[in-house]
Structures are given as C-alpha cells and as structure tokens.
Enzyme design. Sequence first.
Site, PDB file in Angstrom:
ATOM      1  N   MET A   1     -11.444  -6.149   5.187  1.00 53.85           N
ATOM      2  CA  MET A   1     -10.800  -5.019   6.129  1.00 53.85           C
ATOM      3  C   MET A   1     -10.394  -5.500   7.628  1.00 53.85           C
ATOM      4  SD  MET A   1     -10.184  -2.729   3.837  1.00 53.85           S
ATOM      5  CE  MET A   1      -9.503  -1.353   5.046  1.00 53.85           C
TER       6      MET A   1
ATOM      7  N   MET B   1     -12.365   3.438  -2.105  1.00 57.27           N
ATOM      8  CA  MET B   1     -12.926   3.819  -1.005  1.00 57.27           C
ATOM      9  C   MET B   1     -13.938   4.908  -1.373  1.00 57.27           C
ATOM     10  SD  MET B   1     -10.473   2.920   2.068  1.00 57.27           S
ATOM     11  CE  MET B   1      -8.952   3.022   1.149  1.00 57.27           C
TER      12      MET B   1
ATOM     13  N   MET C   1      -9.680   7.618  -1.654  1.00 62.64           N
ATOM     14  CA  MET C   1     -10.279   7.891  -0.657  1.00 62.64           C
ATOM     15  C   MET C   1     -11.020   9.203  -1.072  1.00 62.64           C
ATOM     16  SD  MET C   1      -8.290   7.159   2.856  1.00 62.64           S
ATOM     17  CE  MET C   1      -7.214   5.800   2.784  1.00 62.64           C
TER      18      MET C   1
ATOM     19  N   ASP D   1      -6.599  -6.417   4.492  1.00 67.60           N
ATOM     20  CA  ASP D   1      -5.974  -4.899   4.621  1.00 67.60           C
ATOM     21  C   ASP D   1      -6.216  -4.347   6.027  1.00 67.60           C
ATOM     22  OD1 ASP D   1      -4.800  -2.477   3.901  1.00 67.60           O
ATOM     23  OD2 ASP D   1      -6.158  -1.969   2.500  1.00 67.60           O
TER      24      ASP D   1
ATOM     25  N   HIS E   1      -7.894   0.246  -4.802  1.00 67.41           N
ATOM     26  CA  HIS E   1      -9.133   0.009  -3.658  1.00 67.41           C
ATOM     27  C   HIS E   1      -9.780   1.281  -3.668  1.00 67.41           C
ATOM     28  CE1 HIS E   1      -9.773  -0.743   0.823  1.00 67.41           C
ATOM     29  NE2 HIS E   1     -10.949  -0.678   0.176  1.00 67.41           N
TER      30      HIS E   1
ATOM     31  N   SER F   1       0.742  -1.209   0.038  1.00 64.90           N
ATOM     32  CA  SER F   1      -0.064  -0.007   0.075  1.00 64.90           C
ATOM     33  C   SER F   1       0.914   1.295   0.014  1.00 64.90           C
ATOM     34  CB  SER F   1      -0.919  -0.156   1.296  1.00 64.90           C
ATOM     35  OG  SER F   1      -1.526   1.282   1.292  1.00 64.90           O
TER      36      SER F   1
ATOM     37  N   ASP G   1      -4.929   3.178  -2.658  1.00 65.70           N
ATOM     38  CA  ASP G   1      -5.861   3.431  -1.900  1.00 65.70           C
ATOM     39  C   ASP G   1      -6.532   4.727  -2.437  1.00 65.70           C
ATOM     40  OD1 ASP G   1      -6.423   1.358  -0.172  1.00 65.70           O
ATOM     41  OD2 ASP G   1      -4.549   2.059   0.967  1.00 65.70           O
TER      42      ASP G   1
ATOM     43  N   HIS H   1      -0.853  -1.658  -4.002  1.00 65.88           N
ATOM     44  CA  HIS H   1      -2.121  -1.399  -3.739  1.00 65.88           C
ATOM     45  C   HIS H   1      -2.363  -0.065  -3.416  1.00 65.88           C
ATOM     46  CE1 HIS H   1      -5.645  -2.348  -1.419  1.00 65.88           C
ATOM     47  NE2 HIS H   1      -5.625  -1.641  -0.708  1.00 65.88           N
TER      48      HIS H   1
END
Length: 217
Positions: free
Chosen positions: A137, A68, A36, A175, A66, A7, A34, A32
Amino acid sequence: MTKLSISVLSANFTRLGLDCREVLNAGADMIHFDVMDGHFVNNISFGIPVLASLKKEFPQVYFDVHLMITHPLQYIEAFVKAGASCITFHIEAQSDIAKTIAAIKSFGCNAGVAINPDTPIDSVYPYLNDLDLILVMGVTPGYGGQPFKDEVLDKIRLLSEECKKQGVNPFVSVDGGVKLETTAPRCVEAGANLLVSGSAIFAASDRAAAIKAFRAL
C-alpha cells in the site's frame, strides 16, 4: 510490460458496468475491487452482490479482489463464488494468515497479501512461497486520491530482492497514490510489476491513452 489493475473505487457507480467496459476495452489487464467494511478501515465501499453482478457481465475478466476487512477468512468462499480471480487480504487483519491463504487456495483462487505503509515488509517473507501477489500500500488504506508515501519505495525494493532470493515470482503490486507522471515510474524502477490505479485513470481526459502509458512503463 507492466500490468495494470484498474480500481473501480474511483469509477462512477451509476455507470459502473460502462466504466469497466471502457477501461477493459482500452487495455486494462484486470479490475481491482476494493472491499471495505467500515471497521478495518473507516470507509465502506461495496461487496459480494456487486462483484457477482460484474462477474456475470464480464465472465472472462480477472477480478483482483482486495479485502480491507477485519475477518477475511469468514468471507473467502463467498467472494470466490461471487467471481474473485485473486483474493488479497491484509496481513494486519485478525484472521490467521496461513489459514486464510490455505482457504483461498483450496477454492482454486489465487492468493495475495496486502501490507500497510507502517508494517515491516519482512512480515510477509514467510508466506512468499504460497502467494501469487503481494500488494504494497502506497497510502493508509480506506480512501482513494491520497498522496503517495515515498518510504514505500524501499519496501518494494526489499520485497523484490527477497522474492529473487527465495526464487519466487509473485506479482509485486502497489496501490494508492499511483500517478503516471510521478510515482508510477518510481514504483516500477523499485520492482513493482503490477500497478493499481483508479483516480488517475477515471479522471483522465483520455482514459485509453492513460492506460496505454501506464502499461508501457
């Protein structure tokens, strides 16, 4: 051997490309990424332009994206074009689950679903046949460095058993709070075969050794 997705949320953003190159050269299986939006989760990270820049720098790398975000379906095409290899969205998001999976697949991209610690694991069971990855998660999403929630281990076990029952073999990923000496071995024992780790790698004095140890679990 356990796969490891690094990540970059825990990387040094002033040297993001260099940090990615270091962990990839050390044996990381994928990156990875992320995303957001400040709405689905409180934090805001990075998005499409950063992914596109990294994909240009590392064209052969598998980017494990990923999302979110509240409305993932609206952004599937843009993230695929930016370089996503797999797009994982949250089952708790507001987009239709089946339609979002179908949209991801329509672009030839791998599809994943993420599930928060408080969401019943059986909510993903109807979609297992269409998924390449299920991300469990270990923490409430939004910030790196949180402690792992032990109750998540039962979710991983139940999910692994259901995958065997249905005869499917997606990545079972975890994760959040994944630490080499403590939580990571327990996750693997429970059935996880893809570990996502950021702070445990980037904070290590010897990142290559940490990656090697994770992959050997």
